[in-house]
Design a protein around this motif. Structure first.
Motif, PDB file in Angstrom:
ATOM      1  N   GLY A 163       0.831  -1.202   0.000  1.00  0.00           N
ATOM      2  CA  GLY A 163       0.000   0.000   0.000  1.00  0.00           C
ATOM      3  C   GLY A 163       0.862   1.247   0.000  1.00  0.00           C
ATOM      4  N   PHE A 164       0.236   2.377   0.297  1.00  0.00           N
ATOM      5  CA  PHE A 164       0.959   3.644   0.283  1.00  0.00           C
ATOM      6  C   PHE A 164       1.698   3.806   1.606  1.00  0.00           C
ATOM      7  CE2 PHE A 164       1.480   8.222   0.665  1.00  0.00           C
ATOM      8  CZ  PHE A 164       2.052   8.489  -0.559  1.00  0.00           C
ATOM      9  N   SER A 165       3.022   3.767   1.530  1.00  0.00           N
ATOM     10  CA  SER A 165       3.853   3.896   2.728  1.00  0.00           C
ATOM     11  C   SER A 165       5.208   4.446   2.314  1.00  0.00           C
ATOM     12  CB  SER A 165       4.010   2.543   3.418  1.00  0.00           C
ATOM     13  OG  SER A 165       4.733   1.659   2.593  1.00  0.00           O
ATOM     14  N   MET A 166       6.105   4.561   3.266  1.00  0.00           N
ATOM     15  CA  MET A 166       7.449   5.044   2.983  1.00  0.00           C
ATOM     16  C   MET A 166       8.219   4.052   2.108  1.00  0.00           C
ATOM     17  SD  MET A 166       7.751   8.027   3.983  1.00  0.00           S
ATOM     18  CE  MET A 166       9.497   8.233   3.703  1.00  0.00           C
ATOM     19  N   VAL A 167       7.853   2.789   2.176  1.00  0.00           N
ATOM     20  CA  VAL A 167       8.490   1.794   1.315  1.00  0.00           C
ATOM     21  C   VAL A 167       8.176   2.103  -0.149  1.00  0.00           C
ATOM     22  CG1 VAL A 167       8.591  -0.664   0.759  1.00  0.00           C
ATOM     23  CG2 VAL A 167       8.371   0.055   3.130  1.00  0.00           C
ATOM     24  N   LEU A 168       6.955   2.513  -0.423  1.00  0.00           N
ATOM     25  CA  LEU A 168       6.574   2.895  -1.780  1.00  0.00           C
ATOM     26  C   LEU A 168       7.332   4.129  -2.236  1.00  0.00           C
ATOM     27  CD1 LEU A 168       4.785   2.590  -4.301  1.00  0.00           C
ATOM     28  CD2 LEU A 168       3.091   4.004  -3.121  1.00  0.00           C
ATOM     29  N   VAL A 169       7.456   5.118  -1.364  1.00  0.00           N
ATOM     30  CA  VAL A 169       8.194   6.339  -1.707  1.00  0.00           C
ATOM     31  C   VAL A 169       9.655   6.001  -2.003  1.00  0.00           C
ATOM     32  CG1 VAL A 169       8.952   8.581  -0.851  1.00  0.00           C
ATOM     33  CG2 VAL A 169       6.621   7.795  -0.379  1.00  0.00           C
ATOM     34  N   LEU A 170      10.254   5.135  -1.196  1.00  0.00           N
ATOM     35  CA  LEU A 170      11.629   4.705  -1.432  1.00  0.00           C
ATOM     36  C   LEU A 170      11.752   4.013  -2.782  1.00  0.00           C
ATOM     37  CD1 LEU A 170      14.546   4.248  -0.508  1.00  0.00           C
ATOM     38  CD2 LEU A 170      13.738   2.164   0.609  1.00  0.00           C
ATOM     39  N   ASN A 171      10.788   3.172  -3.118  1.00  0.00           N
ATOM     40  CA  ASN A 171      10.844   2.479  -4.394  1.00  0.00           C
ATOM     41  C   ASN A 171      10.693   3.441  -5.571  1.00  0.00           C
ATOM     42  OD1 ASN A 171       9.335   0.822  -6.722  1.00  0.00           O
ATOM     43  ND2 ASN A 171      10.785  -0.457  -5.586  1.00  0.00           N
ATOM     44  N   ILE A 172       9.865   4.446  -5.435  1.00  0.00           N
ATOM     45  CA  ILE A 172       9.720   5.441  -6.498  1.00  0.00           C
ATOM     46  C   ILE A 172      11.043   6.181  -6.704  1.00  0.00           C
ATOM     47  CG2 ILE A 172       8.586   7.612  -7.120  1.00  0.00           C
ATOM     48  CD1 ILE A 172       6.049   6.488  -5.749  1.00  0.00           C
ATOM     49  N   ILE A 173      11.703   6.543  -5.612  1.00  0.00           N
ATOM     50  CA  ILE A 173      12.991   7.229  -5.713  1.00  0.00           C
ATOM     51  C   ILE A 173      14.029   6.322  -6.371  1.00  0.00           C
ATOM     52  CG2 ILE A 173      14.907   8.181  -4.360  1.00  0.00           C
ATOM     53  CD1 ILE A 173      12.752   9.159  -2.359  1.00  0.00           C
ATOM     54  N   LEU A 174      14.077   5.060  -5.957  1.00  0.00           N
ATOM     55  CA  LEU A 174      15.036   4.129  -6.553  1.00  0.00           C
ATOM     56  C   LEU A 174      14.751   3.899  -8.031  1.00  0.00           C
ATOM     57  CD1 LEU A 174      15.406   1.461  -3.734  1.00  0.00           C
ATOM     58  CD2 LEU A 174      17.161   3.026  -4.562  1.00  0.00           C
ATOM     59  N   THR A 175      13.487   3.848  -8.400  1.00  0.00           N
ATOM     60  CA  THR A 175      13.124   3.652  -9.799  1.00  0.00           C
ATOM     61  C   THR A 175      13.512   4.870 -10.627  1.00  0.00           C
ATOM     62  OG1 THR A 175      11.290   2.214  -9.146  1.00  0.00           O
ATOM     63  CG2 THR A 175      11.241   3.087 -11.377  1.00  0.00           C
ATOM     64  N   LEU A 176      13.370   6.056 -10.060  1.00  0.00           N
ATOM     65  CA  LEU A 176      13.767   7.256 -10.785  1.00  0.00           C
ATOM     66  C   LEU A 176      15.278   7.346 -10.941  1.00  0.00           C
ATOM     67  CD1 LEU A 176      11.321   9.899  -9.296  1.00  0.00           C
ATOM     68  CD2 LEU A 176      11.245   8.869 -11.568  1.00  0.00           C
TER      69      LEU A 176
END
Length: 57
Positions: free
Chosen positions: A27-40
């Motif tokens: 779901g929407f959490s800091m893990v998702l934000v981290l993954n978005i940053i890593l993907t970028l």
């Protein structure tokens, strides 16, 4: 612990769209934000992190 059908779908989604695979798992959490940053920063780190999250949870 055996894989379920939903785990296999999440793995396939994580290979093509890593943040979506993480979102489906946690779901929407800091893990998702981290993954978005890593993907970028790079597509491969995003995939590796997404697979780690799916296998971990």
């Amino acid at each position: 612990m055996p894989f379920t059908c939903s785990d296999i779908i999440k793995i396939i989604v994580a290979i093509f769209l890593p943040p979506l695979g993480v979102f489906l798992e946690v779901g929407f959490s800091m893990v998702l934000v981290l993954n978005i940053i890593l993907t970028l920063l790079g597509y491969i780190p995003g995939i590796l992190h997404a697979l780690y999250v799916i296998f971990r949870y």
